[in-house]
Scaffold this motif. Structure first.
Motif, short mmCIF file in Angstrom:
data_model
loop_
_atom_site.label_atom_id
_atom_site.label_comp_id
_atom_site.label_asym_id
_atom_site.label_seq_id
_atom_site.Cartn_x
_atom_site.Cartn_y
_atom_site.Cartn_z
N ILE A 71 -8.93 -27.32 44.31
CA ILE A 71 -9.47 -27.60 42.64
C ILE A 71 -10.15 -26.09 42.36
CG2 ILE A 71 -10.89 -28.93 40.99
CD1 ILE A 71 -10.32 -31.39 42.43
N GLU A 98 -7.05 -30.59 39.03
CA GLU A 98 -7.55 -29.28 38.56
C GLU A 98 -7.36 -29.15 36.97
OE1 GLU A 98 -6.50 -24.51 38.86
OE2 GLU A 98 -5.48 -25.75 39.94
N GLU A 126 -10.40 -31.17 36.00
CA GLU A 126 -11.61 -30.32 36.17
C GLU A 126 -11.90 -29.22 34.93
OE1 GLU A 126 -14.95 -28.79 38.01
OE2 GLU A 126 -14.02 -30.66 38.22
N ARG A 127 -10.58 -28.77 34.47
CA ARG A 127 -10.59 -27.77 33.28
C ARG A 127 -11.10 -28.57 32.04
NH1 ARG A 127 -8.42 -22.90 34.24
NH2 ARG A 127 -7.37 -22.50 36.32
N ARG A 183 -12.98 -31.34 31.80
CA ARG A 183 -14.52 -31.46 32.20
C ARG A 183 -15.08 -30.29 31.60
NH1 ARG A 183 -18.47 -30.50 34.91
NH2 ARG A 183 -16.90 -29.15 36.45
N ARG A 184 -14.65 -29.24 32.21
CA ARG A 184 -15.53 -27.76 32.09
C ARG A 184 -15.24 -27.62 30.28
NH1 ARG A 184 -12.87 -23.07 35.31
NH2 ARG A 184 -14.34 -22.12 33.71
N THR A 216 -16.17 -23.35 38.61
CA THR A 216 -16.13 -24.54 39.50
C THR A 216 -16.83 -24.00 40.83
OG1 THR A 216 -14.09 -24.35 40.23
CG2 THR A 216 -14.80 -26.13 38.73
#
Length: 445
Positions: free
Chosen positions: A116, A200, A203-204, A206-207, A437
């Protein structure tokens, strides 16, 4: 291969000769013994049966090759892995894969990692470890260096690393173990790649949500900075026009009353007008000071050091200014660092006092810093921090910050007063900085 083929042909020829000899011997021998008691057509059948039994006893039985045995050993594990992948639940599939590898290799621990961003995140472990939290490593090399990793099989998507299957085995990792891990990884490759891409993407997302929240917070800080600047301007105007405007109004009123007298005395009127002129000059000077504070021309033309030097020249207490920024920076940054330094200097040196206030400007390591130190502060640190609260909001809106506190006395004298120190800083660029990350700062332009 030619040699093996020749040897096989010779062996086959010998077997054929032996079978033929047995058939001849059986047919002729039994024919003499039994005579006409047994039909002649059955004698060749009996000879073939005796030759087959003899070959079975004499020739060694062929065995399964080692590769065949290994394949037969792997088939149940691969079948179980396929069944786990078809379970329809990633929460069951990934731990199931780890369990299949553990059962097939006899490993004490099997972990599945997803790539990730630039890091590896552990998503499955057998045996499971409750309440372990999120386990991450920065890269594959770090995973290989862990004491609980004896062998890994990466899952690639082209040249990109998507996942890793790792085992920890007390004994030796055999070739059969490696082959089983590779087969399971190959079979689950599509599943692992899809899971890694989904992770991934999450995660993006969330970012992106974090960045949106940070944008909203930045807007709130900017609104707060505007409100604080508005309050500061109102306070400056009230200070400039309060008592001075009342005094000017009083002197003008005295002069007007003197002129309204039918037999005016010019001396009181002249004195009142002279005092009014002094009050008006003072009021105009205060307005100029307020204007310089709102939009100092020296700051625009020559930078923070020159603007602070102009502020220092009007203060009753000595101030020593050193350092500098070395180059011109965006207006937002120069004005932000100037305002906080000017406010601190005015609060500390706005009245006569002992010793000089030290002011130093620095520009290094991607930051611009204003350092203000007073060896004999007229106000405590808590009071100064309250006075500089609006300036702290402005710095926070620009991505910086401020510390107000005391330092150790010079020379280590425990009886000496503790100097008061103000340290304010800002980044030397106005682009927003995003931390990915992997913890790397990336400027968004």
């Amino acid at each position: 291969m030619a040699r093996a083929t020749g040897a096989g042909a010779v062996r086959g020829l010998l077997v054929a000769v032996a079978v033929a000899a047995v058939l001849v011997a059986v047919v002729q021998g039994l024919g003499r013994v039994v005579g006409s008691a047994v039909p002649a057509v059955l004698l060749p059948v009996a000879g073939a049966a005796l030759a087959s039994a003899g070959l079975h006893l004499v020739l060694p039985r062929r065995r399964l090759s080692r590769a065949g045995r290994e394949a037969s050993d792997r088939f149940p594990a691969l079948a179980e892995a396929a069944r786990r992948m078809q379970s329809g639940s990633l929460e069951r599939a990934l731990p199931g894969l780890a369990q299949v590898v553990a059962d097939g290799t006899g490993a004490a621990q099997v972990t599945v990692w997803l790539s990730i961003g630039e890091r590896l995140v552990q998503v499955a472990r057998h045996p499971p470890e409750p309440d372990a939290g999120e386990v991450t490593v920065p890269d594959l090399a770090t995973l290989l260096a862990r004491p609980d990793t004896d062998h890994v099989v990466p899952v690639l998507d082209g040249a990109a690393l998507r996942a890793v299957v790792a085992i920890h085995k007390p004994g030796a990792v055999t070739a059969e173990d490696r082959q089983l891990m590779q087969d399971v990884a190959n079979g689950a490759g599509l599943l692992l790649r899809v899971v890694a891409l989904n992770a991934e993407l999450a995660e993006r997302v969330r970012r992106a949500a974090d960045l949106a929240e940070e944008l909203q917070a930045s807007r709130r800080r900017l609104a707060s900075a505007r409100d604080s600047e508005r309050r500061r301007l109102v306070a400056e105007l009230a200070y400039a026009t309060g008592d001075r405007l009342d005094a000017l109004r009083a002197e003008v009123g005295l002069a007007a009353a003197g002129l309204a007298d039918p037999d005016p005395d010019p001396a009181p009127v002249t004195q009142a007008l002279a005092r009014a002129r002094v009050q008006l000059d003072d009021l105009l000077e205060r307005f100029r000071a307020v204007a310089r504070g709102v939009y100092p021309a020296v700051l625009r033309d020559h930078g923070p050091a020159a603007a602070l030097d102009e502020v220092i020249s009007d203060l009753p207490r000595p101030v020593r200014l050193s350092g500098g920024l070395g180059e011109r920076l965006p207006w937002e940054l120069e004005s932000g660092i100037y305002y906080v330094a000017a406010s601190a200097v005015r609060a500390l040196a706005g009245r006569p006092g002992e010793g000089a206030v030290l002011v130093r400007l620095d520009h290094a390591d991607g930051r611009i810093v204003a350092h203000v130190e007073d060896p004999a502060p007229p106000v405590p640190a808590e009071r100064l921090a309250a006075l500089l609260a609006d300036d702290a909001d402005r710095l926070a809106a620009l991505g910086g910050g401020m510390d107000v506190g005391t330092a150790a006395p010079a020379g280590g004298d425990p009886d000496a007063a503790e100097p008061l120190v103000v340290r304010a800083w800002l980044p030397d660029r106005v682009e927003p900085v995003v931390v990915d990350t992997a913890g790397t700062e990336v400027a968004v332009r």
